[in-house]
Structures are given as C-alpha cells and as structure tokens.
Design a protein around this motif. Structure first.
Motif, PDB file in Angstrom:
ATOM      1  N   SER A   1      -9.534  39.820 -15.893  1.00  0.00           N
ATOM      2  CA  SER A   1     -10.801  40.383 -14.921  1.00  0.00           C
ATOM      3  C   SER A   1     -12.120  40.304 -15.551  1.00  0.00           C
ATOM      4  N   TYR A   2     -13.055  40.264 -14.746  1.00  0.00           N
ATOM      5  CA  TYR A   2     -14.383  40.392 -15.010  1.00  0.00           C
ATOM      6  C   TYR A   2     -15.301  40.991 -13.963  1.00  0.00           C
ATOM      7  N   ARG A   3     -16.784  41.186 -14.403  1.00  0.00           N
ATOM      8  CA  ARG A   3     -17.583  41.746 -13.414  1.00  0.00           C
ATOM      9  C   ARG A   3     -18.661  40.599 -13.436  1.00  0.00           C
ATOM     10  N   LEU A   4     -19.035  40.121 -12.282  1.00  0.00           N
ATOM     11  CA  LEU A   4     -19.775  38.894 -12.029  1.00  0.00           C
ATOM     12  C   LEU A   4     -21.244  39.559 -11.451  1.00  0.00           C
ATOM     13  N   HIS A   5     -22.523  39.019 -12.014  1.00  0.00           N
ATOM     14  CA  HIS A   5     -23.615  39.130 -11.299  1.00  0.00           C
ATOM     15  C   HIS A   5     -24.118  37.868 -11.054  1.00  0.00           C
TER      16      HIS A   5
ATOM     17  N   ARG B   1     -25.845  29.251 -22.045  1.00  0.00           N
ATOM     18  CA  ARG B   1     -24.568  29.710 -21.689  1.00  0.00           C
ATOM     19  C   ARG B   1     -23.937  31.025 -22.315  1.00  0.00           C
ATOM     20  N   VAL B   2     -23.186  31.601 -21.665  1.00  0.00           N
ATOM     21  CA  VAL B   2     -22.047  32.643 -22.453  1.00  0.00           C
ATOM     22  C   VAL B   2     -20.785  32.205 -22.534  1.00  0.00           C
ATOM     23  N   LEU B   3     -20.064  32.661 -23.661  1.00  0.00           N
ATOM     24  CA  LEU B   3     -18.807  32.317 -23.756  1.00  0.00           C
ATOM     25  C   LEU B   3     -18.080  33.693 -24.123  1.00  0.00           C
ATOM     26  N   HIS B   4     -17.318  34.111 -23.084  1.00  0.00           N
ATOM     27  CA  HIS B   4     -16.361  35.390 -23.531  1.00  0.00           C
ATOM     28  C   HIS B   4     -14.831  34.986 -24.019  1.00  0.00           C
ATOM     29  N   THR B   5     -14.481  35.647 -25.185  1.00  0.00           N
ATOM     30  CA  THR B   5     -13.339  35.085 -25.579  1.00  0.00           C
ATOM     31  C   THR B   5     -12.401  36.206 -25.971  1.00  0.00           C
ATOM     32  N   GLY B   6     -11.062  36.266 -25.730  1.00  0.00           N
ATOM     33  CA  GLY B   6     -10.178  37.281 -26.111  1.00  0.00           C
ATOM     34  C   GLY B   6      -8.704  36.832 -26.203  1.00  0.00           C
TER      35      GLY B   6
ATOM     36  N   VAL C   1     -21.874  37.099 -16.601  1.00  0.00           N
ATOM     37  CA  VAL C   1     -20.511  37.744 -16.582  1.00  0.00           C
ATOM     38  C   VAL C   1     -20.459  39.042 -17.859  1.00  0.00           C
ATOM     39  N   GLU C   2     -19.586  39.874 -17.292  1.00  0.00           N
ATOM     40  CA  GLU C   2     -19.507  40.901 -18.438  1.00  0.00           C
ATOM     41  C   GLU C   2     -18.148  41.599 -18.310  1.00  0.00           C
ATOM     42  N   ASP C   3     -17.698  42.590 -19.208  1.00  0.00           N
ATOM     43  CA  ASP C   3     -16.525  43.485 -18.893  1.00  0.00           C
ATOM     44  C   ASP C   3     -15.107  42.507 -18.802  1.00  0.00           C
ATOM     45  N   VAL C   4     -15.203  41.243 -19.782  1.00  0.00           N
ATOM     46  CA  VAL C   4     -14.096  40.615 -19.763  1.00  0.00           C
ATOM     47  C   VAL C   4     -12.844  41.251 -20.104  1.00  0.00           C
ATOM     48  N   ARG C   5     -11.783  41.278 -19.455  1.00  0.00           N
ATOM     49  CA  ARG C   5     -10.571  41.771 -20.149  1.00  0.00           C
ATOM     50  C   ARG C   5      -9.042  41.103 -19.526  1.00  0.00           C
ATOM     51  N   ALA C   6      -8.234  41.644 -20.194  1.00  0.00           N
ATOM     52  CA  ALA C   6      -7.089  40.832 -19.705  1.00  0.00           C
ATOM     53  C   ALA C   6      -5.845  41.826 -20.019  1.00  0.00           C
ATOM     54  N   SER C   7      -4.664  41.790 -19.294  1.00  0.00           N
ATOM     55  CA  SER C   7      -3.569  42.384 -19.339  1.00  0.00           C
ATOM     56  C   SER C   7      -2.412  41.534 -19.089  1.00  0.00           C
ATOM     57  N   PHE C   8      -1.190  41.939 -19.494  1.00  0.00           N
ATOM     58  CA  PHE C   8      -0.135  41.176 -19.370  1.00  0.00           C
ATOM     59  C   PHE C   8       1.051  42.047 -19.132  1.00  0.00           C
TER      60      PHE C   8
END
Length: 235
Positions: free
Chosen positions: A67-71, A176-181, A210-217
C-alpha cells in the motif's frame, strides 16, 4: 513495437484505488487484513534463488498487500510508477504494477522513465503476457493497494523467506524516488514499512509523489484470479 496500450486481461494482481476515469472495472476487493506482528543502482540481475521451482501442486504461501499514498504532480514527465518484488538475493520475482506508458514501451521516447525497475525486470525482453499483467492506467491521488498472491513471473509459488518490495517513481524527468522494504513470507503474519531514497538527492526538493509505502502478509489467504477483469489505457 506492437501497440500494447489497450487490452482485456485477467491478472492475478488486484489493484484498488485506480483512477476513476479508467475504462475498466475492478470486480474483486479484499477486506483489510487482521492486525499482524511487525517483521523484523542495479547491475546485472542475479539468478533466482528463493524463487526456485516448487512442485506443481504446491499452493502459494498467502497474500501480500503493498500500500502507498499517491500525490499526482500536475506536470509532464512525471507520475510514472512501478511496483515490483525481488527475492532475498535481489533476483527479480514479479511486477505488481507499472504505469502503461512506460510498461508498453514509452521508455523508447523517455529513457529516464523508471530505469531501476526496467533493468531489474529485464523489461525490454518481457513477454506480452507479463506486460499485460502489469500494465495499468495512471492512478489518481489517494491510497492505493496492490495484492500479490506469492507467485513469480511464471505463476509459480515462491518459497518461504524474506522478499523485497520496491516502488520507483519518476517525480520530474530523471528525478526519481525509490521506496524499498522487506516482508517475510511463511506461516506467520508480518508487516513492514519501506524507506525512501532520492535519486539524485536534489529530488528531495521536488513535490512528493509517493509516500507511506508499507506491506503486510497474511498466510494462507487466497486470491482468485478469475474474479478480476480490467482494461489498460495510455497514461
């Protein structure tokens, strides 16, 4: 290159929050997962390791939500996004989302568009099926969630272990931005948040894309690919 900007596809990745103007309907939406316990520039792509083939009867480990928030940024040469999965060794596993302009060959006209993703995925040699499964309309402002069923680019279930999710975005031309988790796949639910890198550092001064990038399993949760139909369009 053949025209790949408009197709009917049946993907196994479900996307919520897609632009309301997209010429398609997403028919399958999953509820938010239960609370989970938090889990603890590229060269040549390494050979897959943790994505080694399992028996054909093996089932996927469960469902990952990214999930993430897009502007959206009101300018040209912006708003291109790709979201993909790598294994613990950095080998490419699967693309969950790529804006259709870049995914369908727009990088020939705009080479600076999503270069990290394209190199990692070897996108210039991607099959038509993989392009169709990943290409999506540009998204509107707001929260977006992608669903990964734990299979690789060939639809084979991956093995338990730690996987990396990345979100690359073109903020303005080559900036660019690169979000990594990372997220653990196994028998226990897990969550994580991504860290952001600005490429180059001056990108920090640009508007947020893009901000607040997160994941769940969620282990054992299935995803039925037959319930989803969508269209792609230019972005």
């Amino acid at each position: 290159m053949p025209d790949r900007t408009s197709r009917v596809i049946v993907p196994i990745v479900v996307i919520t929050g897609v632009a309301a103007t997209a010429t398609g309907t997403y028919l399958h939406q999953l509820p938010d997962p239960p609370a989970a316990v938090a889990a603890g520039e590229a060269g040549e792509r390494p050979a897959p390791a943790t994505t080694a083939l399992l028996p054909e009867t093996a089932e996927s480990l469960g469902l990952v939500r990214v999930s993430y928030r897009l502007h959206r940024i009101p300018t040209h040469a912006s708003n291109q996004i790709a979201v993909w999965i790598e294994d613990a060794d950095g080998a490419y596993v699967r693309t969950l989302f790529a804006t259709s302009f870049t995914a369908n060959g727009g990088y020939d006209r705009r080479p600076e568009s999503l270069p990290r993703w394209r190199q990692t995925a070897g996108w210039a040699d991607a099959s038509t099926e993989e392009i169709e499964s990943a290409s999506r309309p540009a998204q509107d402002d707001g929260e977006h969630t992608l669903y990964w069923d734990g299979t690789d680019r060939d639809g084979v279930p991956v093995r338990p272990g730690r996987y990396t999710y990345r979100v690359e975005g073109n903020v303005l031309w080559e900036r660019r931005v690169l979000h990594t988790g990372t997220i653990e796949l196994g028998t226990v639910a897990s969550t994580s948040r991504a860290e952001v890198e600005y490429l180059p550092e001056e990108t920090r001064e640009e508007p947020v894309l893009v901000e607040d990038v997160r994941a769940s399993f969620t282990p054992g949760e299935p995803l039925d690919p037959g319930t989803v139909t969508t269209f792609t369009r230019g972005s």
